[in-house]
Design a protein around this motif. Sequence first.
Motif, PDB file in Angstrom:
ATOM      1  N   TRP A 188      -6.135 -12.581  -5.512  1.00 22.91           N
ATOM      2  CA  TRP A 188      -5.771 -11.445  -6.368  1.00 22.91           C
ATOM      3  C   TRP A 188      -7.316 -10.849  -6.861  1.00 22.91           C
ATOM      4  CZ3 TRP A 188      -7.895 -11.423 -11.374  1.00 22.91           C
ATOM      5  CH2 TRP A 188      -8.808 -13.227 -12.283  1.00 22.91           C
ATOM      6  N   LEU A 189      -7.802 -11.199  -6.661  1.00 23.11           N
ATOM      7  CA  LEU A 189      -9.488 -10.911  -7.047  1.00 23.11           C
ATOM      8  C   LEU A 189      -9.100  -9.648  -6.650  1.00 23.11           C
ATOM      9  CD1 LEU A 189     -11.086 -14.390  -6.652  1.00 23.11           C
ATOM     10  CD2 LEU A 189     -11.508 -12.730  -8.899  1.00 23.11           C
ATOM     11  N   THR A 190      -8.600  -9.689  -5.469  1.00 25.46           N
ATOM     12  CA  THR A 190      -8.667  -8.413  -4.987  1.00 25.46           C
ATOM     13  C   THR A 190      -7.496  -7.594  -4.473  1.00 25.46           C
ATOM     14  OG1 THR A 190      -8.520  -9.000  -2.632  1.00 25.46           O
ATOM     15  CG2 THR A 190     -10.357  -9.342  -3.308  1.00 25.46           C
ATOM     16  N   TYR A 191      -6.588  -7.857  -5.119  1.00 26.33           N
ATOM     17  CA  TYR A 191      -4.700  -7.155  -4.900  1.00 26.33           C
ATOM     18  C   TYR A 191      -5.383  -5.649  -5.723  1.00 26.33           C
ATOM     19  CZ  TYR A 191      -2.972 -11.610  -3.524  1.00 26.33           C
ATOM     20  OH  TYR A 191      -2.302 -12.635  -2.784  1.00 26.33           O
ATOM     21  N   GLU A 192      -6.197  -5.254  -6.706  1.00 26.57           N
ATOM     22  CA  GLU A 192      -6.276  -3.845  -7.646  1.00 26.57           C
ATOM     23  C   GLU A 192      -6.505  -2.989  -6.656  1.00 26.57           C
ATOM     24  OE1 GLU A 192      -6.534  -4.624 -12.205  1.00 26.57           O
ATOM     25  OE2 GLU A 192      -8.007  -5.657 -10.901  1.00 26.57           O
ATOM     26  N   ALA A 193      -7.423  -3.728  -6.021  1.00 28.20           N
ATOM     27  CA  ALA A 193      -8.176  -2.727  -4.604  1.00 28.20           C
ATOM     28  C   ALA A 193      -7.200  -2.380  -3.535  1.00 28.20           C
ATOM     29  CB  ALA A 193      -9.563  -3.513  -4.229  1.00 28.20           C
ATOM     30  N   GLY A 194      -6.587  -3.544  -3.274  1.00 30.90           N
ATOM     31  CA  GLY A 194      -5.550  -3.220  -1.694  1.00 30.90           C
ATOM     32  C   GLY A 194      -4.543  -1.993  -2.748  1.00 30.90           C
ATOM     33  N   ILE A 195      -4.177  -2.161  -3.961  1.00 35.19           N
ATOM     34  CA  ILE A 195      -3.036  -1.299  -4.514  1.00 35.19           C
ATOM     35  C   ILE A 195      -3.641  -0.332  -4.215  1.00 35.19           C
ATOM     36  CG2 ILE A 195      -1.364  -1.039  -6.817  1.00 35.19           C
ATOM     37  CD1 ILE A 195      -1.452  -4.071  -7.264  1.00 35.19           C
ATOM     38  N   LEU A 196      -4.371  -0.173  -4.908  1.00 37.57           N
ATOM     39  CA  LEU A 196      -5.058   1.800  -4.877  1.00 37.57           C
ATOM     40  C   LEU A 196      -4.681   2.400  -3.449  1.00 37.57           C
ATOM     41  CD1 LEU A 196      -8.644   2.171  -7.176  1.00 37.57           C
ATOM     42  CD2 LEU A 196      -8.146   2.868  -4.677  1.00 37.57           C
ATOM     43  N   ALA A 197      -5.510   1.717  -2.715  1.00 39.52           N
ATOM     44  CA  ALA A 197      -5.638   1.990  -1.174  1.00 39.52           C
ATOM     45  C   ALA A 197      -3.845   2.408  -0.800  1.00 39.52           C
ATOM     46  CB  ALA A 197      -5.853   1.206   0.133  1.00 39.52           C
ATOM     47  N   LYS A 198      -2.924   1.036  -1.102  1.00 38.32           N
ATOM     48  CA  LYS A 198      -1.388   1.692  -0.979  1.00 38.32           C
ATOM     49  C   LYS A 198      -1.091   3.343  -1.790  1.00 38.32           C
ATOM     50  CE  LYS A 198       2.358  -0.289  -0.324  1.00 38.32           C
ATOM     51  NZ  LYS A 198       3.806  -0.119   1.558  1.00 38.32           N
ATOM     52  N   LYS A 199      -1.621   2.694  -2.926  1.00 41.81           N
ATOM     53  CA  LYS A 199      -1.021   4.288  -3.568  1.00 41.81           C
ATOM     54  C   LYS A 199      -1.595   5.264  -3.534  1.00 41.81           C
ATOM     55  CE  LYS A 199      -0.008   1.783  -8.011  1.00 41.81           C
ATOM     56  NZ  LYS A 199      -0.651   2.136  -9.845  1.00 41.81           N
ATOM     57  N   GLN A 200      -2.788   5.396  -3.262  1.00 42.17           N
ATOM     58  CA  GLN A 200      -3.374   6.606  -2.958  1.00 42.17           C
ATOM     59  C   GLN A 200      -3.439   7.578  -1.843  1.00 42.17           C
ATOM     60  OE1 GLN A 200      -7.310   6.897  -5.026  1.00 42.17           O
ATOM     61  NE2 GLN A 200      -6.479   6.065  -6.881  1.00 42.17           N
ATOM     62  N   TYR A 201      -3.361   6.593  -0.710  1.00 44.49           N
ATOM     63  CA  TYR A 201      -3.696   6.728   0.317  1.00 44.49           C
ATOM     64  C   TYR A 201      -2.468   6.477   1.509  1.00 44.49           C
ATOM     65  CZ  TYR A 201      -8.013   8.160  -0.786  1.00 44.49           C
ATOM     66  OH  TYR A 201      -8.853   8.849  -1.498  1.00 44.49           O
ATOM     67  N   GLY A 202      -1.467   5.342   1.050  1.00 44.35           N
ATOM     68  CA  GLY A 202      -0.170   5.236   1.496  1.00 44.35           C
ATOM     69  C   GLY A 202      -0.947   4.117   2.802  1.00 44.35           C
ATOM     70  N   ILE A 203      -1.930   3.342   2.618  1.00 43.02           N
ATOM     71  CA  ILE A 203      -2.412   2.093   3.903  1.00 43.02           C
ATOM     72  C   ILE A 203      -1.660   1.474   3.821  1.00 43.02           C
ATOM     73  CG2 ILE A 203      -4.335   1.232   4.950  1.00 43.02           C
ATOM     74  CD1 ILE A 203      -5.872   4.118   3.553  1.00 43.02           C
ATOM     75  N   PRO A 204      -1.533   0.498   4.866  1.00 42.93           N
ATOM     76  CA  PRO A 204      -0.319  -0.167   3.950  1.00 42.93           C
ATOM     77  C   PRO A 204      -0.923  -1.441   4.211  1.00 42.93           C
ATOM     78  CG  PRO A 204       0.283   0.538   6.667  1.00 42.93           C
ATOM     79  CD  PRO A 204      -1.223   1.244   6.075  1.00 42.93           C
ATOM     80  N   LEU A 205      -0.887  -2.172   3.320  1.00 38.18           N
ATOM     81  CA  LEU A 205      -0.940  -3.700   2.371  1.00 38.18           C
ATOM     82  C   LEU A 205      -0.955  -5.490   2.924  1.00 38.18           C
ATOM     83  CD1 LEU A 205      -3.164  -5.242   0.475  1.00 38.18           C
ATOM     84  CD2 LEU A 205      -1.418  -4.081  -1.127  1.00 38.18           C
ATOM     85  N   VAL A 206      -1.754  -5.656   3.411  1.00 37.03           N
ATOM     86  CA  VAL A 206      -1.206  -7.111   3.642  1.00 37.03           C
ATOM     87  C   VAL A 206      -1.932  -8.063   2.517  1.00 37.03           C
ATOM     88  CG1 VAL A 206      -1.676  -8.900   5.156  1.00 37.03           C
ATOM     89  CG2 VAL A 206      -0.991  -6.622   6.143  1.00 37.03           C
ATOM     90  N   ALA A 207      -1.027  -8.925   1.810  1.00 37.01           N
ATOM     91  CA  ALA A 207      -1.404 -10.074   0.675  1.00 37.01           C
ATOM     92  C   ALA A 207      -1.685 -10.848   1.172  1.00 37.01           C
ATOM     93  CB  ALA A 207      -1.133  -9.367  -0.245  1.00 37.01           C
ATOM     94  N   GLN A 219       1.385  -8.149  -9.157  1.00 39.48           N
ATOM     95  CA  GLN A 219       1.939  -6.302  -8.737  1.00 39.48           C
ATOM     96  C   GLN A 219       1.301  -6.321  -7.118  1.00 39.48           C
ATOM     97  OE1 GLN A 219       2.739  -3.775 -10.219  1.00 39.48           O
ATOM     98  NE2 GLN A 219       2.865  -5.018 -12.548  1.00 39.48           N
ATOM     99  N   GLY A 220       0.225  -7.271  -6.945  1.00 37.68           N
ATOM    100  CA  GLY A 220      -0.575  -7.518  -5.699  1.00 37.68           C
ATOM    101  C   GLY A 220       0.976  -7.945  -4.742  1.00 37.68           C
ATOM    102  N   LEU A 221       1.483  -8.735  -5.336  1.00 41.96           N
ATOM    103  CA  LEU A 221       2.996  -9.422  -4.292  1.00 41.96           C
ATOM    104  C   LEU A 221       3.546  -8.606  -3.536  1.00 41.96           C
ATOM    105  CD1 LEU A 221       3.280 -13.206  -5.114  1.00 41.96           C
ATOM    106  CD2 LEU A 221       1.868 -11.781  -3.056  1.00 41.96           C
ATOM    107  N   ILE A 222       4.092  -7.418  -5.183  1.00 39.59           N
ATOM    108  CA  ILE A 222       5.166  -6.147  -5.146  1.00 39.59           C
ATOM    109  C   ILE A 222       4.422  -5.147  -4.309  1.00 39.59           C
ATOM    110  CG2 ILE A 222       6.437  -4.515  -6.273  1.00 39.59           C
ATOM    111  CD1 ILE A 222       7.945  -6.769  -7.408  1.00 39.59           C
ATOM    112  N   TRP A 223       3.600  -4.273  -4.533  1.00 44.77           N
ATOM    113  CA  TRP A 223       3.332  -3.341  -3.540  1.00 44.77           C
ATOM    114  C   TRP A 223       3.163  -3.821  -2.174  1.00 44.77           C
ATOM    115  CZ3 TRP A 223       2.964   1.671  -4.229  1.00 44.77           C
ATOM    116  CH2 TRP A 223       3.027   1.692  -6.374  1.00 44.77           C
TER     117      TRP A 223
END
Lengths: 405, 404
Positions: A118-137, A162-166
């Motif tokens: 969870w500590l890093t999920y927000e950063a992962g969501i950001l990458a996904k939202k802004q650049y469409g980069i696939p996110l693996v949690a 949120q991280g798991l949803i995204w």
Amino acid sequence: MKILMLGWELPPHNSGGLGVACLNLSKSLAKMGADIDFVVPYEAEHHLKYMNVLSAMKIDPLIRYGGAYESKEIEVKKFHKTDTKQVLSIRDIQKSYCEFVERYLMDFKPDVVHAHDWLTYEAGILAKKQYGIPLVAHVHATEFDRGGENGGNPLIHEIEYQGLIWADKIIAVSQATKNIIVEKYKIPASKIDVAYNGWTSPDDDYHYDGSSYQYLENLKKKGYTIISTVGRFTLQKGLFHLMRAAARAISFHPKMVFLFAGDGEQKDELMRMSADLGISQNVIFTGFIRGKQLRDIYSISDIFVMSSVSEPFGLTALEAAHHGNALIVTKQSGVGEVLHSILRYDFWDEDKLAGALVNIAESPALVDSLRDGIKHEYARISWDDVAKKCVEVYDEVRKHKRNRF
Amino acid sequence: MRSIVLYLHMHQPWRLKHYSIFSVDHDHDYWTEKDWYAGTNNERIFKKVAEKSYRPMLAILEKCINTYAGFKFSISITGTWLDQAEKWEPELIETLKRLVKTGRVEIVAETYYHSLAFFYDREEFEAQVKAHQDKIHKLFGVKSQVYRNTELSYNNELARWADEFGFKGILAEGWDKILEWRSPNFVYRPEGCKNIKLLMKNYRLSDDVAFRFSDKHWKEWPLTVDKYIQWLEAATLRGPLINLFMDFETFGENIWEDTGIFKFFEHLVYRWDRDKDNNFLTVSEACDAAEPTAEISMPWTVTWADTERDLSAWLGNSMQHEAMKSVYSLKNEILASGDPKIIEDWRRLQTSDHPYYMCTKYFNDGDVHAYFSPYDSPYDAFLYYMNALRDMRGRLDGITRRKK
């Protein structure tokens, strides 16, 4: 393949299994040809040939948990451009971490973002939202595990959710963890793959010389059985149950010593409890230890108990097995899903644990069978297999991306 | 003439409850699990299997006996099964009595407790064989003449013992490594024996029903009666006897009713019976039907279990050896105590299912689900078993003290 790994710690700056898992996984992935940038929140020298370690902030490794685990004022040595305000809490650190990742993504476009916990999920969501980069949690633990029999922190639950949803795909470290994600967060099971943690035998020249714990060696000669547990003293670890089971076992078979290795918020209460139960003579608290001292603990003990109320995986059990311990593990620990030559019990079943402790202490045939059996099992669990699984997941999410964009 | 020699085996062990170290010395009841749904609740399991297998299959067997004059079969029933049936499902025994009375159902001899005593203590072993014969005689009024040992375990020594004991025949697995080029469809003579005859299981045709019938990945699935009869007839080109040996629970418990197994069986009997070149034989009749074709030697022990066909599922690891050694080492004191309750408990602990639950060999092939056990792990099985033996030890000491 370019992978942006979002982590929180790497050895030697680790507080537990998360850092060890991230390091070994990255090593195996690099062997398979992955080009890895690994972000940690603190500044420290990691001399690793197989990946780039990037520091999100110029803070000391010791304070990356901010107010979450300690209340000390955080000292900020030097700021990045993004670190313009004073860092006070773990939320602030996470925010700066996000800003660092955002700046990174302006220059680099990785194929996949792989975020650990969870500590890093927000950063992962950001990458996904802004650049469409696939996110693996990658879920090494959920807040439901950390919260023990309580609920945990609602804010962390929200970030985790949120991280798991995204996430395009989730990797859980055990079936038990997958079940929690499905049941508590209502994530479809088809989105979650299980990849058990692996095992790498330490390649150093450690050997047990019997020097660290002379007192325990002497007790062993007098016929005592040494039982150890290693970990943070928190709700998640179920140590009160272990302490009560210890008292029951000792009342039946007095020649037992229990080593509690670690530290945490329950330490004082555990000590008081051992006195109340009248077994403080048989209980030893080592404090937080690592390196040779820790390995000597494993070496000297006969039985290792993992008493966790909820343990996503439980790397310490494999470490103990490597040093020749018989294992008793709760049914709520993921590591029990991949090992057979162990005794398992429900974390609340103090009677069963106590019975197992006495039986092992009194039966050499049982100890030998458990030890011999586990020797063939733990070493088979390989990080290369975990890396293979991750690459499969990467391929899947990248295909998924092409279909959508 | 082509003959089916059908032999079914019926057994239930007394499962040991989760017997903790803290029960030792005050709880001497090892067999009564209070939790109805526990995997060790013997009553629940017996009634469940009775519902799914014993009752429906016995009904079909009785119907076949009444409908087809040529239908016959053989059956072995352990003492532990009979004791549990008397307690919980006595009408099963009534059905068996009616079947035996027709003279077309033969009861096969074995140890009362389904034990491995032959490999540990010859005297105890013989006592259990005799106890079983007495029980069978008392319930059914017949004397069994053909012997099978626990898990169809067999070797030359066992054959010589059975020969001297006076049995007419003995049963064994028709394993390729023993038979080599020979066919299991003949009567053989065990090496070094004078009178006894050896019947060997046709494991391919037996296992087509017992294991593969419900396997949808099997290329022959679904197995029809037409197809199976063709195989049986083809097999008789290599000798007249088709020895179909299997667990009774194959029908209804191991292979569920919804696969069509009961209908398959009934139709098979009908089809086999209607051809005048075919018949059914009991194991004694099969022994009488022909002189031995040749001698067969099995210097080492062969069973009907696993691909190895050996005892490794029962005596493969140190826990299993330790457990069996410990139980048999109590013999003299147990028997000297003269206490029927403690003797009965001790013999129930000899049942081969106990060491089977301690088997760890499947960890190596990762085939964890190949073995059924009411315990969390083989280690738990060992732990409860050794705790029960500890308690036995305490009871013996108590008896000795009282005598003094």
